[in-house]
Motif scaffolding. Structure first.
Motif, PDB file in Angstrom:
ATOM      1  N   UNK A 211       0.833  -1.208   0.000  1.00  0.00           N
ATOM      2  CA  UNK A 211       0.000   0.000   0.000  1.00  0.00           C
ATOM      3  C   UNK A 211       0.864   1.252   0.000  1.00  0.00           C
TER       4      UNK A 211
ATOM      5  N   UNK B 142      -5.148  -1.910  -1.915  1.00  0.00           N
ATOM      6  CA  UNK B 142      -6.413  -1.224  -1.626  1.00  0.00           C
ATOM      7  C   UNK B 142      -7.012  -1.707  -0.310  1.00  0.00           C
TER       8      UNK B 142
ATOM      9  N   UNK C 204      -4.989  -0.365   2.608  1.00  0.00           N
ATOM     10  CA  UNK C 204      -5.365   1.016   2.919  1.00  0.00           C
ATOM     11  C   UNK C 204      -6.685   1.076   3.670  1.00  0.00           C
ATOM     12  N   UNK C 205      -7.603   0.204   3.289  1.00  0.00           N
ATOM     13  CA  UNK C 205      -8.912   0.171   3.943  1.00  0.00           C
ATOM     14  C   UNK C 205      -8.788  -0.251   5.399  1.00  0.00           C
TER      15      UNK C 205
ATOM     16  N   UNK D 133     -16.615   2.015  -3.019  1.00  0.00           N
ATOM     17  CA  UNK D 133     -15.331   1.424  -3.400  1.00  0.00           C
ATOM     18  C   UNK D 133     -15.420   0.755  -4.777  1.00  0.00           C
TER      19      UNK D 133
ATOM     20  N   UNK E  47     -13.780   3.977   6.180  1.00  0.00           N
ATOM     21  CA  UNK E  47     -13.009   2.825   5.701  1.00  0.00           C
ATOM     22  C   UNK E  47     -12.953   2.790   4.179  1.00  0.00           C
ATOM     23  N   UNK E  48     -14.091   3.027   3.517  1.00  0.00           N
ATOM     24  CA  UNK E  48     -14.090   3.011   2.051  1.00  0.00           C
ATOM     25  C   UNK E  48     -13.373   4.239   1.495  1.00  0.00           C
TER      26      UNK E  48
ATOM     27  N   UNK F 109     -10.662   5.541   2.889  1.00  0.00           N
ATOM     28  CA  UNK F 109      -9.255   5.124   2.962  1.00  0.00           C
ATOM     29  C   UNK F 109      -8.898   4.164   1.851  1.00  0.00           C
ATOM     30  N   UNK F 110      -9.829   3.266   1.531  1.00  0.00           N
ATOM     31  CA  UNK F 110      -9.587   2.285   0.467  1.00  0.00           C
ATOM     32  C   UNK F 110      -9.456   2.969  -0.885  1.00  0.00           C
TER      33      UNK F 110
ATOM     34  N   UNK G  57      -6.088   4.860  -1.220  1.00  0.00           N
ATOM     35  CA  UNK G  57      -4.945   3.973  -1.458  1.00  0.00           C
ATOM     36  C   UNK G  57      -5.018   3.379  -2.860  1.00  0.00           C
ATOM     37  N   UNK G  58      -6.230   3.033  -3.281  1.00  0.00           N
ATOM     38  CA  UNK G  58      -6.428   2.537  -4.645  1.00  0.00           C
ATOM     39  C   UNK G  58      -5.870   3.516  -5.671  1.00  0.00           C
TER      40      UNK G  58
ATOM     41  N   UNK H 200      -2.061   3.904  -5.798  1.00  0.00           N
ATOM     42  CA  UNK H 200      -1.332   2.748  -6.321  1.00  0.00           C
ATOM     43  C   UNK H 200      -1.663   2.460  -7.777  1.00  0.00           C
TER      44      UNK H 200
END
Lengths: 202, 202
Positions: free
Chosen positions: A117, A129, A132-133, B89, B129-130, B132-133, B136-137, B140
């Motif tokens: 991540x 992903x 990160x979540x 997400x 949480x989503x 953060x996801x 990060x998605x 990356x």
């Protein structure tokens, strides 16, 4: 001395975690159950309830598992996303949600994310992903857990002990000894920190 | 002048995004389709394919939607998690995955997260949480998108225009004008940055 449940105890990451937890009473669990005290599937709530009931009183849960699919983003199927999310994200959240009902006051959960991540590589978008979540999840949910329960996430780079498996897909990464990662797990279990990401990288 | 598809154009966040995009040709879309050029459901791949085919040539996609369920973590059901993950997400990832096949070379995707991943409040663990996801998605996946396609995420605090709806659950937050958030969308669409999180907070 605390009673610590280690999920994924037979894997390389579970072994690394346990290098930092030798002074505690360890209860081991894994998906196959082979060589462990208990069998558990973190994607199945009833399996987690059964584990926690069987152990009885415990002070910490350390999780060292989270299954990820690896593929280029444009080729990754919905099925591959769901498999990864169900294990590494929802599975780890299940541990906290269900475990919170059983764990002792002041107990701790230690989850796992992963270095990809922070240092992205090809094929690893689902791993990154969901890492990160789960990191954001821990940072935020720490504020609302009852009874002084704590939650932290370890973000380890690749282990020296796993380099023969992952080294080829991670050029330029410096592996670290499992015993160094074990220190992070110990710091989470034995400390008072919560909502923290403990990154172990070289 | 670019052709920019704005998904969620009829909502407050979509309106905010468009304040920064007035110099472009805007194509609007929303789930209901009311008052917009197109109807689209980001959780349905076939709906996204139909939108991109109908628009034809375009240079940017701006997304201003992502449905979240709100509940205390220990009470949040699997169904509520799945609903949130499917929209905020997987839905946003669908836009990038499917849109990448249609968007012009050098085109950009601008997605949305939210300030509750940085400033947690009760009831908002799925939103956080989503967020953060998806952040990060984007960080990356930016490295692997083909044809110089870019992707960024806007992380806005609450809008002045939405304060009457959200203000009560966000004590101590300072809302910002939609036009300030529009600047961030403009910076993503008109710039050359990629894999960035553009936080708009006060």
């Amino acid at each position: 001395m605390k009673t610590v449940i280690v999920i994924g105890a037979s894997g390389k990451m579970g072994q690394a975690a346990m290098t930092g937890l030798g002074h505690h009473r360890i209860v081991t669990a894994s998906q196959s159950g082979n060589g462990c005290d208990h069998k558990v599937d973190i994607t199945d709530p009833s399996s987690l309830h059964a584990l926690f009931k069987a152990v009885g009183t415990f002070d910490a849960v350390v999780n060292a598992v989270g299954y990820c699919e690896y593929a280029p983003f444009v080729e990754m199927t919905d099925e591959q996303w769901h498999t990864t999310i169900n294990s590494k994200l929802l599975g780890q959240m299940n541990i906290v949600k269900i475990g919170s009902r059983y764990i002792s006051e002041g107990g701790s959960f230690t989850l796992i994310s992963g270095i990809l991540s922070l240092k992205p590589i090809p094929m690893a978008i689902a791993d990154a992903t969901t890492s990160g979540a789960i990191e954001t999840f821990a940072k935020c949910v720490a504020h609302e857990l009852p009874r002084a329960i704590r939650v932290n996430v370890i973000n380890p780079t690749v282990l020296e002990e796993s380099w023969d498996v992952y080294g080829e897909m991670m050029p330029g990464f410096q592996p670290v000894p499992g015993s160094l990662v074990g220190k992070a797990f110990q710091r989470s279990v034995d400390g008072f920190i919560t909502g923290q990401i403990l990154t172990v990288d070289a």
